[in-house]
Design a protein around this motif. Sequence first.
Motif, mmCIF file in Angstrom:
data_model
loop_
_atom_site.group_PDB
_atom_site.id
_atom_site.type_symbol
_atom_site.label_atom_id
_atom_site.label_comp_id
_atom_site.label_asym_id
_atom_site.label_seq_id
_atom_site.Cartn_x
_atom_site.Cartn_y
_atom_site.Cartn_z
ATOM 1 N N GLN A 93 1.062 70.802 14.163
ATOM 2 C CA GLN A 93 1.784 71.310 15.326
ATOM 3 C C GLN A 93 1.415 70.560 16.593
ATOM 4 O OE1 GLN A 93 4.163 73.545 14.897
ATOM 5 N NE2 GLN A 93 4.756 73.584 17.063
ATOM 6 N N ASP A 94 0.142 70.217 16.740
ATOM 7 C CA ASP A 94 -0.287 69.488 17.935
ATOM 8 C C ASP A 94 0.398 68.126 18.017
ATOM 9 O OD1 ASP A 94 -1.891 71.583 18.631
ATOM 10 O OD2 ASP A 94 -3.748 70.682 17.894
ATOM 11 N N SER A 95 0.560 67.474 16.876
ATOM 12 C CA SER A 95 1.238 66.181 16.868
ATOM 13 C C SER A 95 2.712 66.341 17.235
ATOM 14 C CB SER A 95 1.114 65.518 15.491
ATOM 15 O OG SER A 95 -0.234 65.192 15.202
ATOM 16 N N LEU A 96 3.337 67.397 16.735
ATOM 17 C CA LEU A 96 4.737 67.650 17.068
ATOM 18 C C LEU A 96 4.925 67.820 18.569
ATOM 19 C CD1 LEU A 96 5.712 70.225 14.285
ATOM 20 C CD2 LEU A 96 6.386 67.818 14.400
ATOM 21 N N ALA A 97 4.014 68.564 19.202
ATOM 22 C CA ALA A 97 4.126 68.821 20.637
ATOM 23 C C ALA A 97 4.026 67.538 21.445
ATOM 24 C CB ALA A 97 3.041 69.806 21.077
ATOM 25 N N VAL A 98 3.154 66.635 21.034
ATOM 26 C CA VAL A 98 3.027 65.354 21.738
ATOM 27 C C VAL A 98 4.268 64.508 21.520
ATOM 28 C CG1 VAL A 98 1.724 63.195 21.882
ATOM 29 C CG2 VAL A 98 0.504 65.366 21.619
ATOM 30 N N LEU A 99 4.737 64.412 20.280
ATOM 31 C CA LEU A 99 5.906 63.592 19.979
ATOM 32 C C LEU A 99 7.152 64.095 20.676
ATOM 33 C CD1 LEU A 99 5.190 63.055 16.189
ATOM 34 C CD2 LEU A 99 5.082 61.311 17.986
ATOM 35 N N ALA A 100 7.203 65.405 20.956
ATOM 36 C CA ALA A 100 8.370 65.958 21.651
ATOM 37 C C ALA A 100 8.509 65.391 23.052
ATOM 38 C CB ALA A 100 8.269 67.477 21.703
ATOM 39 N N LEU A 101 7.435 64.833 23.609
ATOM 40 C CA LEU A 101 7.505 64.232 24.939
ATOM 41 C C LEU A 101 8.374 62.972 24.950
ATOM 42 C CD1 LEU A 101 3.816 64.697 26.056
ATOM 43 C CD2 LEU A 101 5.821 65.639 27.203
ATOM 44 N N ALA A 102 8.767 62.499 23.775
ATOM 45 C CA ALA A 102 9.705 61.373 23.727
ATOM 46 C C ALA A 102 11.020 61.737 24.402
ATOM 47 C CB ALA A 102 9.945 60.950 22.284
ATOM 48 N N GLY A 103 11.282 63.030 24.526
ATOM 49 C CA GLY A 103 12.498 63.458 25.203
ATOM 50 C C GLY A 103 12.393 63.505 26.706
ATOM 51 N N ALA A 104 11.178 63.362 27.260
ATOM 52 C CA ALA A 104 10.967 63.407 28.707
ATOM 53 C C ALA A 104 11.070 62.000 29.284
ATOM 54 C CB ALA A 104 9.597 64.008 29.032
ATOM 55 N N ASP A 105 11.983 61.799 30.198
ATOM 56 C CA ASP A 105 12.246 60.455 30.717
ATOM 57 C C ASP A 105 10.993 59.801 31.288
ATOM 58 O OD1 ASP A 105 14.863 60.853 30.015
ATOM 59 O OD2 ASP A 105 15.537 61.363 32.041
ATOM 60 N N GLU A 106 10.220 60.553 32.082
ATOM 61 C CA GLU A 106 9.045 59.982 32.732
ATOM 62 C C GLU A 106 7.994 59.579 31.704
ATOM 63 O OE1 GLU A 106 6.952 58.540 35.970
ATOM 64 O OE2 GLU A 106 8.976 59.372 35.913
ATOM 65 N N CYS A 107 7.769 60.417 30.715
ATOM 66 C CA CYS A 107 6.772 60.114 29.696
ATOM 67 C C CYS A 107 7.204 58.928 28.843
ATOM 68 C CB CYS A 107 6.533 61.340 28.820
ATOM 69 S SG CYS A 107 5.066 61.216 27.789
ATOM 70 N N ARG A 108 8.466 58.881 28.503
ATOM 71 C CA ARG A 108 8.972 57.773 27.692
ATOM 72 C C ARG A 108 8.866 56.453 28.457
ATOM 73 N NH1 ARG A 108 13.238 60.077 27.027
ATOM 74 N NH2 ARG A 108 14.649 58.813 28.312
ATOM 75 N N ARG A 109 9.072 56.506 29.766
ATOM 76 C CA ARG A 109 8.965 55.288 30.578
ATOM 77 C C ARG A 109 7.522 54.810 30.666
ATOM 78 N NH1 ARG A 109 8.253 53.825 35.931
ATOM 79 N NH2 ARG A 109 7.893 55.963 36.640
ATOM 80 N N ARG A 110 6.605 55.752 30.788
ATOM 81 C CA ARG A 110 5.190 55.386 30.927
ATOM 82 C C ARG A 110 4.567 55.004 29.588
ATOM 83 N NH1 ARG A 110 3.501 55.417 36.508
ATOM 84 N NH2 ARG A 110 4.788 56.965 37.567
ATOM 85 N N MET A 111 5.059 55.610 28.504
ATOM 86 C CA MET A 111 4.493 55.380 27.175
ATOM 87 C C MET A 111 5.600 54.985 26.196
ATOM 88 S SD MET A 111 1.185 55.898 26.899
ATOM 89 C CE MET A 111 0.044 56.101 28.282
ATOM 90 N N PRO A 112 6.056 53.745 26.232
ATOM 91 C CA PRO A 112 7.140 53.312 25.341
ATOM 92 C C PRO A 112 6.810 53.510 23.864
ATOM 93 C CG PRO A 112 6.724 51.683 27.060
ATOM 94 C CD PRO A 112 5.617 52.668 27.144
ATOM 95 N N SER A 113 5.519 53.469 23.526
ATOM 96 C CA SER A 113 5.133 53.618 22.123
ATOM 97 C C SER A 113 5.489 54.994 21.581
ATOM 98 C CB SER A 113 3.626 53.387 21.969
ATOM 99 O OG SER A 113 2.888 54.322 22.744
ATOM 100 N N LEU A 114 5.653 55.974 22.467
ATOM 101 C CA LEU A 114 5.979 57.324 22.036
ATOM 102 C C LEU A 114 7.366 57.369 21.402
ATOM 103 C CD1 LEU A 114 4.602 60.081 22.096
ATOM 104 C CD2 LEU A 114 5.763 60.534 24.246
ATOM 105 N N ALA A 115 8.335 56.727 22.060
ATOM 106 C CA ALA A 115 9.693 56.690 21.514
ATOM 107 C C ALA A 115 9.726 55.925 20.195
ATOM 108 C CB ALA A 115 10.642 56.057 22.521
ATOM 109 N N ALA A 116 8.941 54.845 20.118
ATOM 110 C CA ALA A 116 8.894 54.071 18.880
ATOM 111 C C ALA A 116 8.321 54.903 17.739
ATOM 112 C CB ALA A 116 8.052 52.815 19.091
ATOM 113 N N ARG A 117 7.284 55.674 18.061
ATOM 114 C CA ARG A 117 6.677 56.533 17.036
ATOM 115 C C ARG A 117 7.676 57.604 16.586
ATOM 116 N NH1 ARG A 117 1.365 58.521 15.824
ATOM 117 N NH2 ARG A 117 1.615 59.591 13.823
#
Length: 459
Positions: free
Chosen positions: A302-326
């Motif tokens: 569940q903890d991993s799911l919560a972090v990966l869900a940040l791929a939907g947040a524009d600011e987080c995706r911009r700061r951490m491109p690897s999140l969207a790739a993951r």
Amino acid sequence: MRVINSDEARVWNASVRPLVDEALRCYNVGAVRAAIAATWVAVTTDLIEKIAMLADDGDRRAVEFRRKVDQARLQGVTPAGAKAMQRVEDDVLGVAEELELFDSVGRLDLNRIREDRNLCVHPSLRHLGELYDPRPETARAHLGVALSTVLTLPPTQGRRMLNAFTIALLSPIYALSAAHLEKTFFDQVHTATRRNIVQIAAKHALCELAVPEGSDLTPASLADRMAEALTVFAARDRALARDIVRELIPRFRAQDGEVHLRVLVRLGAEDFWWETLDEAMMQQIAAHIEALPGGDDLTFPQDSLAVLALAGADECRRRMPSLAARFSLLPDWVKAQVVALRPSRHFVDTVIDLVKSAPSYRAAEDIGQRVVLPHGQYLTAPDLSRLLTAWADNRQCREAGKMPGIAVDLVTETRHLGDARREAWGSFLTDVRSALTDTDDDEYRSRYGYHGAEDALSS
């Protein structure tokens, strides 16, 4: 120059509003001395009533002050009564500061009003008997100080408000709206208290401080609530929130990786938080993301799911491109869980793909309820058309038992599109009904003809 200040309408004490109006009218007609005098009368009246309210709550210092006020009033309109009330007026700023109705800077500002009022009503105080001739700007400044420091605020004490904020967020029935948080703990408190409240929220959100004794909450769950409050306050004063968080980054840096990831989940969508991180901290967070544990064919942490869900947040995706790739490498069943946690405009294409590839009736129903409906608010007319086409083309979606009801709910969730959705729904109804032409079961044709969605669209 005429004073037009929305703060006048926000004067907290209804009985003081006529005094403020009088000060404004004096200023507007050029009676500067009278304006300053009326401003001071409004301040003293307001403070005396607020201290009396605190006395009702049992504050010892307020009770003592109210007793002096009552004794002065008992003497009536007499020379002795006037002198007694003068002593009350001399003490009112000091007592109000003790009671934390304002801070030391506020007291200095208010005392300037008092001093100028004395010069206005006692011309003999000036050397050689010259009349005090205050400038209009002085009266305007004094009125502004009175409004912002005292008159528009309720009788809230600093420490009491800090305690009230913590108690509110510890409540077992916690359900504070953003509007309530803003009005109670941001708009109606003094600047110093406001900063302290934001600081408490930030400390818990970033460092997961210990929970007060007697609470059933864990430090992490209280931190989640505090982060929600911090986000609300940041929407009102982004610079304040950013500066306070920046001060706490050294303490945040010293936390372990699990705390870092939980803070990422709480604040990763907020630009003010990212702006406080240096390159080393950014790299550390990126390393945490890379090290996220995965799951087998049945479970995913569940903890991993919560972090990966940040791929939907524009600011987080911009700061951490690897999140969207993951996120893009996840299997569909995990993607469905992720996008359900944090619906966003970014996930709309993923939602449509999940509908298109739903492998079973049960999976289709789960996707419809937990994924499609929460994303209805983000759909454009072309998005809705693509979604409904995928739905009609996939028999697992088209003929799953709960999907006709989910379609009715989707009509409601896409009401922001208005008449622009009619074409998409019209094509959808044609397609699903055409797919039923090979059955003679009237009940089956009625159930999966999506007549409820058609009725909802018409109404």
